[in-house]
Design a protein around this motif. Structure first.
Motif, PDB file in Angstrom:
ATOM      1  N   ILE A  19     -28.652 -50.612  22.475  1.00  0.00           N
ATOM      2  CA  ILE A  19     -27.851 -49.751  23.346  1.00  0.00           C
ATOM      3  C   ILE A  19     -26.645 -49.255  22.555  1.00  0.00           C
ATOM      4  O   ILE A  19     -25.914 -50.054  21.968  1.00  0.00           O
ATOM      5  N   LYS A  20     -26.476 -47.959  22.524  1.00  0.00           N
ATOM      6  CA  LYS A  20     -25.353 -47.373  21.800  1.00  0.00           C
ATOM      7  C   LYS A  20     -24.235 -47.032  22.794  1.00  0.00           C
ATOM      8  O   LYS A  20     -24.449 -46.271  23.739  1.00  0.00           O
ATOM      9  N   LEU A  21     -23.064 -47.596  22.572  1.00  0.00           N
ATOM     10  CA  LEU A  21     -21.886 -47.307  23.379  1.00  0.00           C
ATOM     11  C   LEU A  21     -20.871 -46.557  22.529  1.00  0.00           C
ATOM     12  O   LEU A  21     -20.656 -46.903  21.365  1.00  0.00           O
ATOM     13  N   THR A  22     -20.261 -45.535  23.111  1.00  0.00           N
ATOM     14  CA  THR A  22     -19.207 -44.804  22.415  1.00  0.00           C
ATOM     15  C   THR A  22     -17.877 -45.032  23.124  1.00  0.00           C
ATOM     16  O   THR A  22     -17.809 -45.084  24.352  1.00  0.00           O
ATOM     17  N   VAL A  23     -16.840 -45.173  22.330  1.00  0.00           N
ATOM     18  CA  VAL A  23     -15.478 -45.370  22.824  1.00  0.00           C
ATOM     19  C   VAL A  23     -14.637 -44.217  22.307  1.00  0.00           C
ATOM     20  O   VAL A  23     -14.451 -44.075  21.095  1.00  0.00           O
ATOM     21  N   ALA A  24     -14.141 -43.377  23.198  1.00  0.00           N
ATOM     22  CA  ALA A  24     -13.343 -42.215  22.811  1.00  0.00           C
ATOM     23  C   ALA A  24     -11.859 -42.543  22.935  1.00  0.00           C
ATOM     24  O   ALA A  24     -11.381 -42.890  24.023  1.00  0.00           O
ATOM     25  N   THR A  25     -11.131 -42.451  21.818  1.00  0.00           N
ATOM     26  CA  THR A  25      -9.700 -42.745  21.809  1.00  0.00           C
ATOM     27  C   THR A  25      -8.953 -41.596  21.130  1.00  0.00           C
ATOM     28  O   THR A  25      -9.547 -40.617  20.703  1.00  0.00           O
ATOM     29  N   PHE A  26      -7.646 -41.757  21.015  1.00  0.00           N
ATOM     30  CA  PHE A  26      -6.788 -40.766  20.364  1.00  0.00           C
ATOM     31  C   PHE A  26      -5.639 -41.510  19.695  1.00  0.00           C
ATOM     32  O   PHE A  26      -5.341 -42.662  20.021  1.00  0.00           O
ATOM     33  N   ASN A  27      -4.995 -40.869  18.747  1.00  0.00           N
ATOM     34  CA  ASN A  27      -3.914 -41.501  17.995  1.00  0.00           C
ATOM     35  C   ASN A  27      -4.402 -42.844  17.437  1.00  0.00           C
ATOM     36  O   ASN A  27      -5.482 -42.928  16.898  1.00  0.00           O
ATOM     37  N   GLU A  28      -3.604 -43.910  17.592  1.00  0.00           N
ATOM     38  CA  GLU A  28      -3.957 -45.193  16.986  1.00  0.00           C
ATOM     39  C   GLU A  28      -4.005 -46.292  18.040  1.00  0.00           C
ATOM     40  O   GLU A  28      -2.980 -46.699  18.579  1.00  0.00           O
ATOM     41  N   PHE A  29      -5.196 -46.778  18.350  1.00  0.00           N
ATOM     42  CA  PHE A  29      -5.369 -47.891  19.288  1.00  0.00           C
ATOM     43  C   PHE A  29      -5.538 -49.229  18.565  1.00  0.00           C
ATOM     44  O   PHE A  29      -5.497 -50.281  19.197  1.00  0.00           O
ATOM     45  N   GLY A  30      -5.757 -49.199  17.255  1.00  0.00           N
ATOM     46  CA  GLY A  30      -5.958 -50.431  16.513  1.00  0.00           C
ATOM     47  C   GLY A  30      -7.315 -51.067  16.743  1.00  0.00           C
ATOM     48  O   GLY A  30      -7.479 -52.289  16.635  1.00  0.00           O
ATOM     49  N   TYR A  31      -8.336 -50.248  17.035  1.00  0.00           N
ATOM     50  CA  TYR A  31      -9.641 -50.763  17.430  1.00  0.00           C
ATOM     51  C   TYR A  31     -10.669 -50.820  16.300  1.00  0.00           C
ATOM     52  O   TYR A  31     -11.762 -51.336  16.496  1.00  0.00           O
ATOM     53  N   GLU A  32     -10.344 -50.278  15.133  1.00  0.00           N
ATOM     54  CA  GLU A  32     -11.354 -50.173  14.089  1.00  0.00           C
ATOM     55  C   GLU A  32     -11.966 -51.537  13.744  1.00  0.00           C
ATOM     56  O   GLU A  32     -13.192 -51.717  13.758  1.00  0.00           O
ATOM     57  N   GLU A  33     -11.149 -52.507  13.427  1.00  0.00           N
ATOM     58  CA  GLU A  33     -11.665 -53.819  13.062  1.00  0.00           C
ATOM     59  C   GLU A  33     -12.226 -54.559  14.272  1.00  0.00           C
ATOM     60  O   GLU A  33     -13.175 -55.343  14.153  1.00  0.00           O
TER      61      GLU A  33
END
Length: 404
Positions: A19-33
């Motif tokens: 299952i592929k989930l996408t998370v749409a954010t903006f600026n910097e949420f600190g979610y990469e790691e």
């Protein structure tokens, strides 16, 4: 879940059947790691982040696809200024209320995203208690104090802050005092409890003397050389971080990561435990799950995990996004944290104290975002010399009337 995962032609399925989930954010949420960590934990789900360059770009995409009824990511981040308008479209979002997350956030953070019938449309991510970030090296060049405790004394009131700016630009005339007129105006507006709308969401922007005072102040100070006259988040604004374009800026917790990214390799940044006028709250976000998504249960589980106190502490360490979760706010990792880029400033303690100084949450009704955009655009037209201050104010009044 198994059926959805096997649907290889589905938008929500990846090539390996997950299952592929996408998370749409903006600026910097600190979610990469964090997303890498989540993916490593999963056997049946893979997560991809889609990060817009600006909040406005993300907002435009969100509203367009919300109206179309398709095309949104499984999780959509929203900024607090949009929340009131989106609450009127609450049926477009999954009710995220769950006994497992009750009491997780500051009360006001949860209440703002809860409908009258008790549906919770967003999980809180960060909040934006504000200090003032400054370039100590440029302060030294101007003969001003550089120690953060001494610098804080310059920022007790807006009058003090602006007078320090006048003194600075006399000594260093090729450097502006702050990063953008609109950004400073936003910081001031966020200290007004009812700025553009009253408690009943009646539009009062045109007749509110506090709004006019902010407008008059920032447009006149630009003429004194205190502003870069640039639009915050523009390419030119971003470039000023590398070329000593300005000395100070209003600095909510989430801005720390933005500054560090834009000013990579630049030495001299610090943060003062003070904010003109007492306290400021700028921004903060939520994660929502649109009902148009194919995998709402999996998306809610991911949103719950990303906004858990443990993950928000990691996001704070990554990008300086200040958490809204009660347990995170009491975490020694937060309170004892320092930021090497900001001269080893105790940013956790500073922002915690800035949060404690907040006495009220500014009211932002359903038309706030649109009126605020018009307000910012009016200020920018003055900065760019397209209209006089009087002309721009009249244009703003016409925009307010049009917005109703």
């Amino acid at each position: 879940m198994t059926a959805a995962a096997c649907g290889g032609d589905s938008e929500g399925a990846s090539e390996d059947g997950k299952i592929k989930l996408t998370v749409a954010t903006f600026n910097e949420f600190g979610y990469e790691e964090l997303i890498e960590e989540y993916n490593a934990m999963q056997d049946e789900v893979v997560v991809e982040q889609k990060k817009a360059g600006t909040a406005n770009e993300h907002q435009d995409n969100l509203y367009t696809k919300l109206a179309a009824g398709s095309g949104l990511s499984d999780i959509e981040a929203i900024e607090v200024d949009w929340l009131a308008a989106l609450m009127e479209e609450s049926d477009a979002f999954v009710d995220l209320s769950d006994p497992e997350v009750e009491g997780r956030w500051l009360d006001w953070k949860t209440e703002a995203a809860t409908t009258e019938d008790g549906a919770l449309i967003g999980y809180g991510t960060d909040i934006g208690p504000e200090g003032i970030c400054y370039r100590a090296d440029l302060f030294e060049k101007a003969g001003m104090p550089t120690d953060r405790e001494e610098v804080a004394k310059l920022f007790t009131s807006w009058d003090d802050y602006f007078q320090a700016g006048r003194d600075f630009v006399k000594k260093v005339p090729d450097v502006a005092w702050y990063d953008a007129s609109g950004a400073t105006a936003q910081a001031m507006i966020n200290q007004v409890e009812y700025s553009f709308e009253d408690q009943d969401n009646t539009v009062i922007a045109a007749d509110n003397p506090e709004v006019k005072e902010v407008f008059d102040t920032v447009t006149s100070l630009a003429d004194e050389g205190l502003s870069t006259r640039l639009v915050q988040w523009s390419e030119d604004w971003t470039a000023t971080f590398q070329n000593d374009g300005f000395a100070t800026m209003a600095c909510p917790g989430w801005m720390l990561g933005v500054i560090e990214g834009n000013a990579e390799g630049v030495e001299g940044w610090d943060i003062a435990n003070a904010f003109p006028g007492g306290a400021g709250l700028w921004g903060g976000s939520y994660l929502t799950v649109p009902v148009q998504g194919e995998h709402p249960e999996e998306a809610q589980a991911l949103a719950e995990w990303l906004t858990a106190p443990e993950q928000q502490i990691k996001a704070f360490e990554a990008k300086g996004t200040f958490p809204s979760q009660n347990d995170a706010l009491a975490d020694p990792v937060l309170l004892e944290s320092t930021n090497a880029f900001f001269n080893d400033a105790p940013t956790g303690q500073i922002l915690a104290e800035r949060a404690e100084a907040i006495e009220f949450i500014p009211h932002k009704g359903p038309k706030f975002a649109d009126i605020n955009t018009a307000f910012q655009q009016a200020i920018q037209r003055v900065d760019e010399g397209k209209e006089s201050a009087d002309e721009a104010w009249q244009s703003f009044l016409a925009d307010v009337e049009r917005l109703g």
